[in-house]
Design an enzyme around this catalytic site. Structure first.
Site, PDB file in Angstrom:
ATOM      1  N   THR A  15       0.823  -1.206   0.000  1.00  0.00           N
ATOM      2  CA  THR A  15       0.000   0.000   0.000  1.00  0.00           C
ATOM      3  C   THR A  15       0.859   1.259   0.000  1.00  0.00           C
ATOM      4  O   THR A  15       2.034   1.237   0.362  1.00  0.00           O
ATOM      5  CB  THR A  15      -0.952   0.022   1.209  1.00  0.00           C
ATOM      6  OG1 THR A  15      -0.196   0.034   2.411  1.00  0.00           O
ATOM      7  CG2 THR A  15      -1.877  -1.185   1.198  1.00  0.00           C
ATOM      8  N   ASP A  16       0.237   2.361  -0.403  1.00  0.00           N
ATOM      9  CA  ASP A  16       0.939   3.641  -0.430  1.00  0.00           C
ATOM     10  C   ASP A  16       0.481   4.514   0.733  1.00  0.00           C
ATOM     11  O   ASP A  16      -0.265   4.060   1.614  1.00  0.00           O
ATOM     12  CB  ASP A  16       0.745   4.331  -1.780  1.00  0.00           C
ATOM     13  CG  ASP A  16      -0.716   4.663  -2.085  1.00  0.00           C
ATOM     14  OD1 ASP A  16      -1.560   4.651  -1.154  1.00  0.00           O
ATOM     15  OD2 ASP A  16      -1.022   4.940  -3.254  1.00  0.00           O
ATOM     16  N   ALA A  17       0.878   5.764   0.738  1.00  0.00           N
ATOM     17  CA  ALA A  17       0.553   6.679   1.833  1.00  0.00           C
ATOM     18  C   ALA A  17      -0.949   6.947   1.953  1.00  0.00           C
ATOM     19  O   ALA A  17      -1.416   7.362   3.010  1.00  0.00           O
ATOM     20  CB  ALA A  17       1.299   7.996   1.652  1.00  0.00           C
ATOM     21  N   VAL A  20      -4.008   2.727  -0.038  1.00  0.00           N
ATOM     22  CA  VAL A  20      -4.486   1.853  -1.113  1.00  0.00           C
ATOM     23  C   VAL A  20      -3.293   1.171  -1.772  1.00  0.00           C
ATOM     24  O   VAL A  20      -2.142   1.594  -1.609  1.00  0.00           O
ATOM     25  CB  VAL A  20      -5.319   2.624  -2.163  1.00  0.00           C
ATOM     26  CG1 VAL A  20      -6.550   3.254  -1.526  1.00  0.00           C
ATOM     27  CG2 VAL A  20      -4.501   3.681  -2.870  1.00  0.00           C
TER      28      VAL A  20
END
Length: 142
Positions: A15-17, A20
């Site tokens: 996931t990213d910041a 998602v």
């Protein structure tokens, strides 16, 4: 047509910041789906390499519809949509397994080459495998 389904779980590192799945992870899951599809046909990647056949990626596309999130259980569907003498195209759909929501669609196209990446005709190298791929093509893709 032969369609193969593989289940993967989203880990936190995917996931990213924003919380998602980072977009390039879907391409990684395409590879997992493709690898397992070929294995289900009785032809794992290692066997291609043992026979001096490589499948380098020459094209890739991905259409994002709904984001996956941490801990989602995903179902990767993969099938051969086109099998020519020197290329093979695999199509993919990734679903959220719990809800059945379609998250991503995409495709990868691969050249058929020797170990020096020189194009070869699969039907000349391995006629049986070429015929198997032809039989696997999804009918509505033709």
């Amino acid at each position: 047509m032969i369609e193969h389904k593989t289940v993967v779980r989203v880990i936190y590192a995917d996931t990213d910041a924003m919380g998602v799945v980072y977009h390039t992870n879907y391409i990684k899951w395409f590879e997992i789906g493709r690898t397992e599809l070929l294995r289900s046909l009785g032809y794992p990647y290692a066997q291609f390499e043992e026979e001096g056949v490589m499948l380098p990626l020459v094209e890739c596309s991905c259409k994002y519809k709904i984001p996956a999130k941490y801990d989602d259980l995903l179902e990767v569907k993969a099938w051969i949509s086109e099998a020519k003498s020197a290329t093979i195209t695999i199509d993919y759909e990734i679903y959220r397994k719990e809800t059945g929501e379609l998250l991503v669609t995409g495709m990868t196209r691969h050249a058929v080459t020797d170990t020096c990446l020189k194009p070869i005709r699969l039907r000349d190298r391995n006629k049986g495998l070429h015929e198997l791929f032809q039989k696997c093509v999804k009918p509505d893709a033709e």
